[in-house]
Scaffold this active site. Structure first.
Site, PDB file in Angstrom:
ATOM      1  N   TYR A   1     -12.486  -3.610  12.035  1.00  0.00           N
ATOM      2  CA  TYR A   1     -10.893  -3.059  11.912  1.00  0.00           C
ATOM      3  C   TYR A   1     -10.264  -3.169  13.434  1.00  0.00           C
ATOM      4  O   TYR A   1      -9.265  -3.632  13.266  1.00  0.00           O
ATOM      5  CB  TYR A   1     -11.242  -1.581  11.602  1.00  0.00           C
ATOM      6  CG  TYR A   1      -9.927  -0.679  11.443  1.00  0.00           C
ATOM      7  CD1 TYR A   1      -9.256  -0.856  10.285  1.00  0.00           C
ATOM      8  CD2 TYR A   1      -9.532   0.135  12.498  1.00  0.00           C
ATOM      9  CE1 TYR A   1      -8.253  -0.015  10.273  1.00  0.00           C
ATOM     10  CE2 TYR A   1      -8.522   0.933  12.229  1.00  0.00           C
ATOM     11  CZ  TYR A   1      -7.761   0.889  10.945  1.00  0.00           C
ATOM     12  OH  TYR A   1      -6.579   1.507  10.790  1.00  0.00           O
TER      13      TYR A   1
ATOM     14  N   LYS B   1      -6.733  -5.025  13.798  1.00  0.00           N
ATOM     15  CA  LYS B   1      -5.396  -4.387  14.088  1.00  0.00           C
ATOM     16  C   LYS B   1      -5.061  -4.910  15.438  1.00  0.00           C
ATOM     17  O   LYS B   1      -3.656  -5.017  15.634  1.00  0.00           O
ATOM     18  CB  LYS B   1      -5.822  -3.042  14.308  1.00  0.00           C
ATOM     19  CG  LYS B   1      -6.022  -2.350  12.848  1.00  0.00           C
ATOM     20  CD  LYS B   1      -4.811  -2.277  11.877  1.00  0.00           C
ATOM     21  CE  LYS B   1      -4.946  -1.444  10.798  1.00  0.00           C
ATOM     22  NZ  LYS B   1      -3.992  -1.481   9.782  1.00  0.00           N
TER      23      LYS B   1
ATOM     24  N   GLY C   1       0.735  -1.276  -0.121  1.00  0.00           N
ATOM     25  CA  GLY C   1      -0.158  -0.030  -0.041  1.00  0.00           C
ATOM     26  C   GLY C   1       0.949   1.195   0.140  1.00  0.00           C
ATOM     27  O   GLY C   1       0.465   2.198   0.871  1.00  0.00           O
TER      28      GLY C   1
ATOM     29  N   SER D   1      -3.085  -0.114  15.011  1.00  0.00           N
ATOM     30  CA  SER D   1      -3.829   1.438  15.068  1.00  0.00           C
ATOM     31  C   SER D   1      -3.973   1.473  16.633  1.00  0.00           C
ATOM     32  O   SER D   1      -3.853   0.334  17.452  1.00  0.00           O
ATOM     33  CB  SER D   1      -5.290   1.301  14.377  1.00  0.00           C
ATOM     34  OG  SER D   1      -5.914   2.276  14.906  1.00  0.00           O
TER      35      SER D   1
ATOM     36  N   ASN E   1       1.742  -2.337   5.540  1.00  0.00           N
ATOM     37  CA  ASN E   1       0.992  -1.107   5.818  1.00  0.00           C
ATOM     38  C   ASN E   1      -0.517  -1.339   5.215  1.00  0.00           C
ATOM     39  O   ASN E   1      -1.396  -0.414   5.630  1.00  0.00           O
ATOM     40  CB  ASN E   1       1.890  -0.208   4.988  1.00  0.00           C
ATOM     41  CG  ASN E   1       0.905   1.457   5.041  1.00  0.00           C
ATOM     42  OD1 ASN E   1       0.677   2.029   5.916  1.00  0.00           O
ATOM     43  ND2 ASN E   1       0.367   1.474   3.626  1.00  0.00           N
TER      44      ASN E   1
ATOM     45  N   ILE F   1      -4.247   9.935  11.696  1.00  0.00           N
ATOM     46  CA  ILE F   1      -3.073  10.603  10.689  1.00  0.00           C
ATOM     47  C   ILE F   1      -4.104  11.040   9.575  1.00  0.00           C
ATOM     48  O   ILE F   1      -4.937  10.558   9.173  1.00  0.00           O
ATOM     49  CB  ILE F   1      -2.323   9.533  10.183  1.00  0.00           C
ATOM     50  CG1 ILE F   1      -1.720   8.682  11.444  1.00  0.00           C
ATOM     51  CG2 ILE F   1      -1.142   9.880   9.212  1.00  0.00           C
ATOM     52  CD1 ILE F   1      -0.677   9.455  12.156  1.00  0.00           C
TER      53      ILE F   1
ATOM     54  N   ALA G   1     -10.562  -5.594  15.491  1.00  0.00           N
ATOM     55  CA  ALA G   1     -10.358  -6.783  15.812  1.00  0.00           C
ATOM     56  C   ALA G   1      -8.971  -7.182  14.967  1.00  0.00           C
ATOM     57  O   ALA G   1      -7.954  -7.790  15.363  1.00  0.00           O
ATOM     58  CB  ALA G   1     -11.400  -7.882  15.599  1.00  0.00           C
TER      59      ALA G   1
ATOM     60  N   SER H   1       1.144   3.445  -2.316  1.00  0.00           N
ATOM     61  CA  SER H   1       0.673   4.365  -3.697  1.00  0.00           C
ATOM     62  C   SER H   1       0.220   5.768  -2.754  1.00  0.00           C
ATOM     63  O   SER H   1       0.209   6.713  -3.324  1.00  0.00           O
ATOM     64  CB  SER H   1      -0.722   3.933  -4.244  1.00  0.00           C
ATOM     65  OG  SER H   1      -1.589   3.074  -3.485  1.00  0.00           O
ATOM     66  N   ARG H   2      -0.192   5.706  -1.713  1.00  0.00           N
ATOM     67  CA  ARG H   2      -0.714   6.956  -1.041  1.00  0.00           C
ATOM     68  C   ARG H   2      -0.599   6.881   0.684  1.00  0.00           C
ATOM     69  O   ARG H   2      -0.114   5.632   1.065  1.00  0.00           O
ATOM     70  CB  ARG H   2      -2.233   7.366  -1.317  1.00  0.00           C
ATOM     71  CG  ARG H   2      -3.087   6.210  -1.112  1.00  0.00           C
ATOM     72  CD  ARG H   2      -4.263   6.424  -2.181  1.00  0.00           C
ATOM     73  NE  ARG H   2      -5.303   5.406  -2.355  1.00  0.00           N
ATOM     74  CZ  ARG H   2      -6.157   4.916  -1.450  1.00  0.00           C
ATOM     75  NH1 ARG H   2      -6.424   5.862  -0.544  1.00  0.00           N
ATOM     76  NH2 ARG H   2      -6.735   3.923  -1.420  1.00  0.00           N
TER      77      ARG H   2
END
Ligand code: NAP
Length: 247
Positions: free
Chosen positions: A155, A159, A12, A142, A90, A188, A157, A14-15
């Site tokens: 999410y 992370k 990931g 996170s 990431n 972020i 769970a 790209s951004r």
């Protein structure tokens, strides 16, 4: 030491946070491989920016949730072609909703990309790094993994699972001189958070002692440290990059 180019793989890239990690690791002298899934033009832009600074980078389309695709990628593009020194797990996504209304596909997709996708890459990277007897694996978790967050059962769970994976992998891989750590960003400023309402953003801001949202570069600095020689005795840890926010 291998003759192959010392390489960092950022999923990931790209951004957002992945892009900042890619730029930062390229400045540290790594050949950087980034992956993307839906935005080839942004992935190419990251590579172009790295080249403009004198670095080297390549972009690959790779859905990390597709185990077969991940295995072939490592087999065809990494193994025997580069010296994989760093993996930054990431790539991630959110698909929020209250748990009583959460659809099975909403749960499955978020677990599959954030947790199983990271495992897929970690497992393949670990095999190569074990052979090399060195390596750094950095998983992007996170702050919400530890606190929970209403509307993000899937999410949080995933992370939190990533933290368990980090600690176990750190123990299993330490004898081969491979460190495994997690970075737990707070709020972020990226596409992932861009869609939140102004009201919610204001509420988050009030919870951040440093009184600003984090930047992708804030996270990249921590990732670069964990990849550096100075972090050689740090493994199985979770480093918060959250401006002091503990939700
Ligand atoms: P972002 O701006 O939404 O970028 C997500 C990246 O992941 C993109 O490069 C995207 O590729 C890639 N990606 C998504 N699904 C993928 C898949 N199936 N296979 C491969 N790549 C995939 O996100 P971000 O804010 O930078 O977040 C990066 C990481 O930090 C994520 O793991 C996220 O959970 C974590 N995090 C973020 C925050 C925050 O506040 N932003 C806080 C804590 C943790 P495409 O561009 O091709 O779509």
């Amino acid at each position: 030491m291998s003759e192959l180019p010392k390489t960092a793989l950022v999923t990931g890239g790209s951004r957002g946070i992945g892009r900042a990690c890619a730029l930062r690791l390229a400045r540290e002298g790594y050949l950087v491989y980034i992956t993307y899934v839906s935005r080839p033009e942004l992935a190419e832009q990251t590579c172009t920016e790295i080249s403009a600074e004198g670095g080297l980078a390549r972009a690959f389309a790779l859905d990390i949730g597709d185990r077969e695709a991940v295995n072939s990628f490592f087999q065809n593009e990494i193994k025997d072609k580069v010296f994989l020194q760093v993996l930054v797990n990431n790539a991630g996504l959110t698909w929020d909703g209250l748990l009583v209304r959460m659809k099975p596909e909403q749960w499955d997709q978020v677990i599959n990309i954030n947790l199983s996708g990271s495992f897929n890459c970690l497992q393949q990277a670990a095999k190569l790094m074990m052979r090399n007897r060195s390596g750094r694996i950095i998983n992007i978790s996170s702050v919400t993994a530890q606190s929970g967050n209403a509307g993000q059962a899937n999410y949080t769970a995933a992370k939190a699972g990533l933290i368990g994976l980090t600690r176990t992998a750190a123990q299993e891989l330490a004898p081969r001189n491979i460190t495994v750590n997690a970075v737990a960003p707070g709020f972020i400023d990226t596409d992932m958070t861009a869609g939140l309402s102004e009201e919610l953003k204001e509420r988050f801001l009030q919870m951040i002692p440093l009184q600003r949202f984090g930047t992708p570069e804030d996270v990249a600095g921590c990732v670069a440290f964990l990849a550096s020689e100075g972090a050689g005795y740090i493994t199985g840890q979770v480093l918060g990059v959250n401006g002091g926010m503990h939700m």
